[in-house]
Motif scaffolding. Structure first.
Motif, PDB file in Angstrom:
ATOM      1  N   TYR A  33       0.837  -1.200   0.000  1.00 30.32           N
ATOM      2  CA  TYR A  33       0.000   0.000   0.000  1.00 30.32           C
ATOM      3  C   TYR A  33       0.874   1.253   0.000  1.00 30.32           C
ATOM      4  CZ  TYR A  33      -4.650  -1.836   1.337  1.00 30.32           C
ATOM      5  OH  TYR A  33      -5.883  -2.459   1.401  1.00 30.32           O
ATOM      6  N   ALA A  77      -2.352 -13.735   9.609  1.00 33.55           N
ATOM      7  CA  ALA A  77      -2.805 -13.947   8.230  1.00 33.55           C
ATOM      8  C   ALA A  77      -2.065 -13.033   7.258  1.00 33.55           C
ATOM      9  CB  ALA A  77      -4.303 -13.686   8.135  1.00 33.55           C
ATOM     10  N   GLY A  80      -1.402  -7.198   7.638  1.00 24.21           N
ATOM     11  CA  GLY A  80      -0.908  -5.929   8.162  1.00 24.21           C
ATOM     12  C   GLY A  80      -0.409  -5.036   7.027  1.00 24.21           C
ATOM     13  N   GLY A 146      -5.038 -13.012  16.860  1.00 20.87           N
ATOM     14  CA  GLY A 146      -3.681 -12.778  17.363  1.00 20.87           C
ATOM     15  C   GLY A 146      -2.996 -11.643  16.619  1.00 20.87           C
ATOM     16  N   GLY A 155     -11.060  -0.414  14.839  1.00 18.96           N
ATOM     17  CA  GLY A 155     -11.757  -0.653  13.585  1.00 18.96           C
ATOM     18  C   GLY A 155     -13.260  -0.581  13.735  1.00 18.96           C
ATOM     19  N   ILE A 205       1.995 -14.571  21.353  1.00 20.26           N
ATOM     20  CA  ILE A 205       0.691 -14.766  22.000  1.00 20.26           C
ATOM     21  C   ILE A 205       0.159 -16.141  21.578  1.00 20.26           C
ATOM     22  CG2 ILE A 205      -1.675 -13.915  22.147  1.00 20.26           C
ATOM     23  CD1 ILE A 205      -0.415 -11.109  21.289  1.00 20.26           C
ATOM     24  N   ASN A 321      -9.064   0.461   6.102  1.00 22.20           N
ATOM     25  CA  ASN A 321      -8.124   0.448   4.986  1.00 22.20           C
ATOM     26  C   ASN A 321      -8.640  -0.274   3.760  1.00 22.20           C
ATOM     27  OD1 ASN A 321      -5.899   1.857   4.310  1.00 22.20           O
ATOM     28  ND2 ASN A 321      -4.495   0.739   5.647  1.00 22.20           N
ATOM     29  N   ASN A 438      11.243 -10.949  15.405  1.00 23.75           N
ATOM     30  CA  ASN A 438      10.873  -9.900  14.453  1.00 23.75           C
ATOM     31  C   ASN A 438      11.878  -8.747  14.442  1.00 23.75           C
ATOM     32  OD1 ASN A 438       9.373  -8.829  12.425  1.00 23.75           O
ATOM     33  ND2 ASN A 438       7.521  -8.481  13.628  1.00 23.75           N
TER      34      ASN A 438
END
Ligand SMILES: Cc1cc2nc3c(=O)[nH]c(=O)nc-3n(C[C@H](O)[C@H](O)[C@H](O)COP(=O)(O)OP(=O)(O)OC[C@H]3O[C@@H](n4cnc5c(N)ncnc54)[C@H](O)[C@@H]3O)c2cc1C
Length: 465
Positions: A33, A77, A80, A146, A155, A205, A321, A438
Motif C-alpha cells: 500500500y 494472516a 498488516g 492474534g 476498527g 501470543i 483500509n 521480528n
C-alpha cells in the motif's frame, strides 16, 4: 552464529514450508500500500516457514531457533499494512494458521487460540452466546485475532468501544518468551501493553481472552450528502446520539465513492460525499428520525431493504483500509495517510486540509470513541508523486494540528509518535535477550540514540549494503 540448516533439521517433524513460492508468499503482507515500503521491502523473504499446531510446538520452534540464532517473525494472516509480519533479516516465519481453537465462550468474553479468523470467532460467539467481538479490523474475513491484537489498533466497533488498547478491550494474553527454555506468562491489566501492538517483537501470543458485546443483525447503510462538512457534522452528531447503537461511522469525501466504489458508482454523482454506517436494528427508528432532521442527507442504501441490482457487500469493507484497497484497484498511484484529528477542532482541521490539499489528498474519516468523547481518525487517500512531497503533506497536517501515524515506516516508533514504548523495550530485554523476535521493527533495541531526523534503515535488512 545463525544456522538455518540446523534449525530446519531440528524442526523437520513439524509442518514446514520450504518451496520458494510458499516461503515468499508467507513473507509478505500488505506493505505494498506504501510506495515507500514497497521500494525498501519488496525483496524480503524468509529462509523457511513453520506452522505449529499447538503451544507446545510454538515453544519447540522458539527453543530451537534460539539455540541456532535464527530470527523468528510471527504471522497471523499477513494482512498488516506496514511490513509487520515481514522477516527483514530472513530466518523463520512462524505461521499460526493451524492454531484456531475456540476454547470457551461465555456471555461477555471468549478464550481462543491466536490463529482464529475474526469472522470465525464471531460466528462461534454468536452461536454459543449471541455475542460478538466488540471491535474488529475491516479485514474481518481474513485476519486473525492474534494478528489484530499484536498488530492492529481498532476498527469496526471503535465508534462505540474506542481503540483496541483502551483498558478493558483486551482481557488476558498468554505469552511465550524466546529464551533457551521459553517461559509461558499470563498478562492482564497493565501488563497487556507489553505485547499488544508490539508486532510480536518481544513475545508470542498463544492464547487470547477478549471481551464480547451483544450481537445484532446490524443494518448497513450508505447516506449521501452534497456538502463534505455537512457529512462530517452529521457523523459527529450521530456519534453523540447515545440512544442510537452504532458499529461504524465512515465518511468519504467526493469523488471517492463515485471514483473508487464500483458497486456504489451507479447510485451517486461525482460530487457526492458519502457516509458508511452500521446501526443496530432496534435503533433504526431513532436513526431515521435523526436523519429526517437533516434535509441535506439522503439514505441511498440500507442492507435490510434495498433495490440495488448488485448488492455492494458489507459496508464495513468500504471503510478503514478497505477504502485504500478499493482506490488502489482503480488507481495504483494512490497511497494513504493515517490521521488523528482528535476530539478538539476536528472540523476546522478537516476544512483547512481540504482548502490546502484537495484533490491531491481526499479525506476518509472514521469516528471512534476516545476517553468517552467522539474522536475523528482518518485514512486519507493521497495521489502519490514523490516521497518528499508525501513527507511535505504529512508535515503540513502536523502544522494544522492533525497528528500523523506514519504508515510508510516499518518500525514501531516511526509508525507511532517517534518514541519507544518503554514497557515493550523492557519486556523484550527480559523475554528475547538475543533480539531474535521480528528483528528491525523496534529501533530502540538496535539504536537507542536514533535521532528520527530521517527514515530509519535497519542495518541487517536483507540485501542492505
Ligand atoms: C484492506 C485492509 C483493511 C484493514 N483494516 C484494518 C482495520 O480496520 N483496523 C486495523 O487495526 N487494521 C486494519 N488493517 C491491518 C490488518 O488487517 C489488521 O491489523 C489485522 O487485524 C491483522 O491481522 P493478521 O492476522 O493479518 O496479522 P499479521 O499481519 O499476520 O500480523 C500483524 C503483526 O502481529 C504479529 N503477530 C501475529 N500473530 C501474533 C501472535 N500470535 N503473537 C505475537 N505477534 C503476532 C505479526 O508478527 C505482525 O507484527 C487492514 C489491512 C488491510 C489490508
Amino acid at each position: 552464529m545463525t544456522d538455518i540448516a540446523a534449525a530446519k533439521a531440528a524442526l523437520s517433524h513439524l509442518d514446514l514450508a520450504e518451496k520458494e513460492s510458499d516461503v515468499r508468499a508467507s513473507s509478505r503482507d500488505f506493505f505494498w500500500y506504501s510506495p515507500v515500503l514497497k521500494d525498501r521491502l519488496d525483496h524480503v523473504t524468509a529462509d523457511f516457514v513453520v506452522r505449529p499446531k499447538s503451544e507446545a510446538e510454538v515453544i519447540e520452534v522458539l527453543r530451537v531457533c534460539h539455540a541456532h540464532d535464527v530470527p523468528v517473525t510471527t504471522r497471523g494472516a499477513g494482512t498488516g499494512n506496514y511490513g509487520q509480519a515481514m522477516p527483514l533479516a530472513g530466518g523463520c516465519v512462524m505461521h499460526l494458521r493451524h492454531m484456531t481453537k475456540v476454547k470457551e465462550v461465555h456471555p461477555g468474553r471468549v478464550i481462543c487460540e491466536p490463529g482464529v479468523l475474526l469472522k470465525d470467532l464471531d460466528a462461534a460467539c454468536r452461536e454459543a452466546a449471541g455475542h460478538e467481538l466488540r471491535m474488529v479490523s475491516s479485514t474481518w474475513s481474513t485476519a486473525t485475532i492474534g494478528g489484530f491484537v499484536a498488530g492492529g489498533s481498532g476498527g469496526v466497533g471503535s465508534v462505540t468501544w474506542g481503540a483496541l488498547r483502551d483498558l478493558g478491550n483486551i482481557i488476558r494474553l498468554r505469552v511465550v518468551t524466546m529464551e533457551a527454555e521459553p517461559r509461558i506468562l499470563e498478562f492482564r491489566g497493565e501488563e497487556l501493553a507489553r505485547v499488544s501492538h508490539a508486532y510480536g517483537t518481544n513475545g508470542i501470543i498463544t492464547e487470547v481472552e477478549m471481551p464480547l458485546a451483544p450481537a445484532y443483525d446490524w443494518v448497513e447503510m450508505f447516506v449521501a450528502c452534497d456538502d463534505f462538512m455537512e457529512a462530517a457534522v452529521l457523523a459527529q452528531d450521530l456519534a453523540a446520539e447515545d440512544g442510537i447503537l452504532k458499529k461504524l461511522i465512515s465518511v468519504f469525501e467526493a469523488p471517492v465513492p463515485h471514483a473508487y466504489f464500483q458497486r456504489v458508482r451507479p447510485h451517486v454523482a461525482e460530487g457526492t460525499h458519502m457516509l458508511g454506517l452500521m446501526v443496530a436494528p432496534q435503533s433504526m427508528d431513532g436513526f431515521l428520525t435523526f436523519l429526517a432532521r437533516r434535509p441535506g442527507a439522503r439514505l441511498i442504501y440500507r442492507s435490510d431493504d434495498h433495490d440495488w441490482p448488485r448488492s455492494p457487500g458489507p459496508v464495513f469493507e468500504y471503510g478503514w483500509n478497505h477504502t485504500t484497497l478499493r482506490a488502489l484497484k482503480v488507481d495504483p498511484s494512490i497511497t494513504y495517510l493515517q490521521v488523528r484529528y482528535g476530539t478538539e477542532g476536528a472540523l476546522e482541521k478537516m476544512a483547512a486540509i481540504r482548502d490546502r490539499f484537495a484533490p491531491e489528498v481526499l479525506q476518509h474519516l472514521e469516528v471512534m470513541k476516545e476517553g468517552g468523547r467522539t474522536m475523528f481518525a482518518g485514512l486519507s487517500l493521497v495521489k502519490f508523486t514523490t516521497e518528499a512531497r508525501l513527507d511535505e503533506i504529512m508535515a503540513a497536517h502536523e502544522e494544522i494540528g492533525a497528528m500523523i501515524f506514519n504508515p510508510h515506516r516499518y518500525t514501531l516508533e516511526e509508525g507511532g509518535r517517534q518514541t519507544v514504548d518503554d514497557r515493550q523495550l523492557a519486556f523484550k530485554r527480559e523475554a528475547d535477550p538475543k533480539g531474535l523476535l521480528n528483528p528491525g521493527k523496534m529501533i530502540a533495541w538496535d539504536d537507542p540514540h536514533w535521532g528520527y531526523d530521517r527514515m530509519y534503515a535497519y542495518p541487517k535488512l536483507q540485501g542492505a549494503g
